[in-house]
Scaffold this motif. Structure first.
Motif, short mmCIF file in Angstrom:
data_model
loop_
_atom_site.label_atom_id
_atom_site.label_comp_id
_atom_site.label_asym_id
_atom_site.label_seq_id
_atom_site.Cartn_x
_atom_site.Cartn_y
_atom_site.Cartn_z
N ARG A 136 -12.65 -5.84 -3.52
CA ARG A 136 -12.24 -4.49 -3.16
C ARG A 136 -12.63 -3.55 -4.30
N VAL A 137 -12.89 -2.29 -3.92
CA VAL A 137 -13.17 -1.25 -4.91
C VAL A 137 -12.30 -0.05 -4.59
N ALA A 138 -11.45 0.35 -5.54
CA ALA A 138 -10.58 1.52 -5.39
C ALA A 138 -11.13 2.62 -6.28
N ASP A 186 -20.45 -2.27 0.47
CA ASP A 186 -19.96 -2.28 1.84
C ASP A 186 -18.79 -1.30 1.97
N PRO A 187 -18.90 -0.27 2.81
CA PRO A 187 -17.82 0.73 2.94
C PRO A 187 -16.48 0.11 3.34
N ASP A 188 -16.49 -1.04 4.01
CA ASP A 188 -15.24 -1.67 4.42
C ASP A 188 -14.43 -2.18 3.23
N ARG A 189 -15.08 -2.34 2.09
CA ARG A 189 -14.37 -2.82 0.90
C ARG A 189 -14.10 -1.69 -0.10
N LEU A 190 -14.19 -0.46 0.39
CA LEU A 190 -14.08 0.71 -0.48
C LEU A 190 -12.93 1.59 -0.02
N LYS A 191 -12.14 2.07 -0.99
CA LYS A 191 -11.03 2.96 -0.65
C LYS A 191 -10.86 4.01 -1.75
N VAL A 192 -10.68 5.27 -1.34
CA VAL A 192 -10.43 6.36 -2.29
C VAL A 192 -8.93 6.47 -2.50
N ILE A 193 -8.48 6.30 -3.74
CA ILE A 193 -7.03 6.33 -4.01
C ILE A 193 -6.65 7.34 -5.08
N GLY A 194 -7.64 8.05 -5.68
CA GLY A 194 -7.33 8.93 -6.79
C GLY A 194 -7.33 8.18 -8.10
N SER A 195 -7.07 8.90 -9.17
CA SER A 195 -7.11 8.31 -10.51
C SER A 195 -5.73 7.84 -10.94
N ILE A 196 -5.65 6.60 -11.41
CA ILE A 196 -4.37 6.10 -11.93
C ILE A 196 -4.02 6.77 -13.25
N LYS A 197 -4.96 7.52 -13.82
CA LYS A 197 -4.66 8.23 -15.06
C LYS A 197 -3.69 9.38 -14.84
N PHE A 198 -3.47 9.76 -13.56
CA PHE A 198 -2.45 10.75 -13.26
C PHE A 198 -1.05 10.15 -13.35
N ASP A 199 -0.98 8.81 -13.45
CA ASP A 199 0.32 8.13 -13.46
C ASP A 199 0.89 7.97 -14.86
N VAL A 200 0.40 8.76 -15.81
CA VAL A 200 0.90 8.67 -17.18
C VAL A 200 2.37 9.08 -17.22
N GLU A 201 3.16 8.29 -17.90
CA GLU A 201 4.59 8.58 -18.05
C GLU A 201 4.84 9.16 -19.44
N GLN A 212 -15.45 -19.43 -8.35
CA GLN A 212 -14.16 -20.09 -8.50
C GLN A 212 -13.08 -19.45 -7.63
N GLN A 213 -13.54 -18.67 -6.62
CA GLN A 213 -12.67 -18.09 -5.60
C GLN A 213 -11.55 -17.24 -6.20
N ILE A 214 -11.92 -16.43 -7.17
CA ILE A 214 -10.98 -15.50 -7.79
C ILE A 214 -11.24 -14.11 -7.21
N PRO A 215 -10.31 -13.55 -6.43
CA PRO A 215 -10.51 -12.20 -5.90
C PRO A 215 -10.66 -11.18 -7.03
N THR A 216 -11.56 -10.23 -6.84
CA THR A 216 -11.79 -9.22 -7.88
C THR A 216 -11.60 -7.82 -7.30
N LEU A 217 -10.80 -7.03 -7.98
CA LEU A 217 -10.58 -5.63 -7.61
C LEU A 217 -11.12 -4.75 -8.71
N LEU A 218 -12.00 -3.84 -8.36
CA LEU A 218 -12.46 -2.81 -9.30
C LEU A 218 -11.53 -1.62 -9.12
N ALA A 219 -10.65 -1.40 -10.09
CA ALA A 219 -9.59 -0.40 -9.97
C ALA A 219 -9.91 0.85 -10.77
#
Length: 378
Positions: free
Chosen positions: A181-183, A199-214, A146-153
């Motif tokens: 995409r996979v982050a 596919d490495p082209d769809r892969l990016k290392v961004i760190g853990s969003i769990k460090f963004d706790v407020e 159904q052409q829904i982009p999916t990001l594994l975050a």
């Protein structure tokens, strides 16, 4: 691909037993019996006709991890509705506690093609963000159809999980090929994903969003009130997000701790609410003086164990504690997030099974903020 067809056939054969298990879980946690038709894709329509951003967060930990991201998205894109799906009632409760009516919540259907298709046809999401590593073949296939982009975050993949996915190499490659995409959290996770065929082209290392706790100022206010009841000078040991077996081990070791620190108060927070009564019975059998928060009981000077059998207060308890044990780590569960007590400056103890948060645990241990133990002996 034949692997997915076999998987789907097996899932259909197991569906009656899955529904029976859901019903029996509802005996201890009635919320499992509520809205159960959503798990088959019969989901109520959303209020807004605008296509939502769909965020799938399986349970409490994933909801908490993505909380900051959701808040920022709501601030920056108020015109786009947010739909959050979970698999557990505790996750649903956490969504309501954090966001109220700012977002919509639905239970995610089981990974059956017709259930996922019905759910997507009703909700019509513009994109899907999957939190951490919740990968399901038909889920991803229906999104792609159904052409829904999916990001594994905030993706993570332990060595143990990678070995499990590798046993079904064809099915795993098929799933990974459908992700837009996979982050990932770190380079070790990235290498494991690539080894499984991403596919490495769809892969990016961004760190853990769990460090963004407020830090929520309310936690400190709640902690101050708690300490007034518990005793401002009394040492407090918090056992957070404990699992089956861990409570028994902890309670068995407490007489030795109490011998060394007679006035210590142990605050016990089980991970799953359906186990609250079971843990209360363990406290009763231990012979230790205990009270339950759900019964509005307050500990007195002779209370040894305070059973925190409520939801949504863990960070307030962390703020009030002097030292924190992070559960799910004495057993092969993989541990829970130690960043939250670390954020509050609390000394942390975990068991050895912390593969879910290996890099974070190693970093905290190297900094002297965390100690790992092999058992519960003081």
């Amino acid at each position: 691909m034949i692997s997915r067809y076999i998987y789907t056939l097996v899932l259909h054969l197991l569906l009656p037993s899955i529904l029976v298990r859901l019903w029996f879980r509802g005996r201890r946690a009635p919320a499992y019996r509520q809205r159960w038709t959503e798990r088959l894709g019969f989901t109520p329509p959303l209020v807004s006709s605008t296509a939502p951003l769909w965020i799938h967060a399986v349970s409490v930990g994933e909801v908490q991890a993505v909380a900051t991201l959701v808040r920022r998205f709501l601030q920056q894109h108020p015109e786009i509705p947010v739909l959050i799906t979970t698999m557990t009632p505790t996750g649903a409760d956490r969504v309501r506690q954090l966001f109220g009516d700012q977002v919509s919540h639905r239970y995610c259907p089981y990974d059956l093609p017709w259930a996922m298709s019905r759910f997507i046809n009703i909700t019509r999401p513009r994109a899907c963000v999957i939190v951490e590593t919740e990968l399901w073949p038909n889920f991803l296939r229906q999104c792609q159809r159904q052409q829904i982009p999916t990001l594994l975050a905030n993706a993570r993949l332990s060595e143990r999980s990678a070995r499990g996915y590798a046993r079904f190499a064809g099915l795993t490659r098929d799933m990974l090929s459908r992700l837009s995409r996979v982050a990932v959290q770190d380079h070790s996770d990235a290498e494991r994903f690539k080894a499984l065929g991403l596919d490495p082209d769809r892969l990016k290392v961004i760190g853990s969003i769990k460090f963004d706790v407020e830090i929520n100022p309310q936690w400190a206010e709640d902690a101050q009130q708690l300490r007034q009841h518990w005793g401002a000078a009394r040492p407090v040991f918090l056992a957070a997000s404990t699992h089956d077996v861990e409570e028994s081990q902890l309670l068995a070791s407490l007489p030795e701790l109490l011998a060394a620190y007679p006035d210590v108060l142990i605050v016990l927070v089980p991970r799953h609410p359906e186990r609250f009564d079971t843990v209360a019975q363990l406290c009763q059998e231990s012979g230790l003086s205990h009270v339950r928060r759900s019964q509005s009981a307050l500990p007195i000077a002779t209370t040894q164990v305070y059973l925190a059998d409520t939801m949504g207060e863990l960070m307030s308890f962390c703020s009030a504690a002097d030292i924190v044990f992070v559960g799910g780590s004495l057993i092969e569960r993989g541990g829970h997030n130690p960043l939250e007590p670390a954020l509050l400056g609390k000394p942390i103890i975990t068991g050895l099974h912390t593969f879910n948060f290996a890099a974070i645990t190693q970093g905290l241990a190297s900094a002297g903020a965390l100690v790992q133990v092999s058992n519960t002996k003081p």
